[in-house]
Scaffold this active site. Structure first.
Site: not given
Ligand code: PEP
Length: 262
Positions: A12-14, A104, A106, A174, A180, A220, A241-242
């Site tokens: 997920n590039w956001k 998600h 967010e 999640e 994050g 994470s 994500g990141g």
């Molecule tokens: C996400 O935003 O779906 C996510 C899992 O982020 P991260 O891997 O950065 O925790």
């Protein structure tokens, strides 16, 4: 009955990487996986770029026949009409998106999406042949008050109201506190909730669909911890994500079987 589910590693590039950057990124990701002789039977790999990148990604993936799937990060509950700023599932399907992330955290927190909104989006995705990657997860306060499974289970039930399970679904657990934060859930915690979510799929659909549906963990995830999650029987991959923005790291996560000898 044991069913083989192909692990799914989704990035997920956001709101990162514009359309030009997306072309370079996907090309390099494909090279990195090819160099490492990645076997896509070990893990399907997908990226979820911003809407404005999708046409570029489609063109590249199609021209070079890249074995990388892609999808959008959201979809409108509506099919067309006066919904300024929204993107229809029909438009995503026209760009050959296979998947779409829905719900998600967010979107739930920053954009106020309710369980009913998310349910409407799942139905919209299915109307257009898209497979929802449906995100559920509890906040730190929920965890304290209700334990790990109650909120994700309730969110999943609500999102599946009236949904035809044969149309395809991926569920991503999640925990909001893990996204994050650098503080991933433990593999035990992820397994406990993934098993509870699979139980909901059995109740709402049937055992065959529940056994065929991939349940991901997200929060994470890194190359250093992915294998510990994939060892759990009910965890079938990760929503990243990141770490999905770092080609070497993401490619290493996709190759979890090889690089840790798992
Ligand atoms: C996400 O935003 O779906 C996510 C899992 O982020 P991260 O891997 O950065 O925790």
């Amino acid at each position: 009955m044991a069913v083989k589910r192909t692990p799914f590693i989704a990035g997920n590039w956001k709101m990162n990487l514009d359309h030009l950057q997306s072309i370079a990124f996907v090309q390099k990701l494909a090279w990195s996986l090819a160099d490492a002789k990645h076997d896509f039977a070990d893990a399907e790999v997908a990226v979820f770029p911003p809407f404005t990148d999708l046409r570029s990604v489609q063109t590249l993936v199609s021209a070079d026949s890249l074995p990388i799937a892609y999808g959008a990060q959201d979809v409108s509950a509506h099919d067309s009409g006066a919904y300024t700023g929204e993107i229809s599932g029909a438009f995503l399907a026209a760009l050959d998106c296979r998947y779409v992330i829905i719900g998600h955290s967010e979107r739930r927190t920053l954009h106020g999406e309710s369980d009913a909104d998310i349910n409407a989006k799942v139905l919209a995705a299915h109307r257009h042949g898209l497979i929802p990657v449906l995100c559920v997860g509890e906040t730190a306060e929920d965890l304290e008050a209700h334990g790990p499974s109650a909120v994700p289970v309730a969110q999943l039930r609500a999102a599946l109201e009236g949904v035809d399970g044969s149309k395809g679904l991926v569920v991503a657990y999640e925990p909001v506190w893990a996204i994050g934060s650098g503080q991933a859930a433990t593999p035990d915690q992820a397994e406990q909730v993934a098993a509870a979510l699979r139980g909901v799929l059995t109740e709402v659909f049937d055992d065959e669909i529940a056994q065929a549906t991939r349940v991901l963990y997200g929060g994470s995830v890194k190359a250093a911890n992915i294998a510990s999650f994939l060892r759990e029987p009910n965890v079938d991959g990760a929503l990243v994500g990141g770490a999905s923005l770092d080609i070497a790291e993401f490619s290493s996560i996709a190759r979890f079987k090889k690089h840790v000898g798992a």
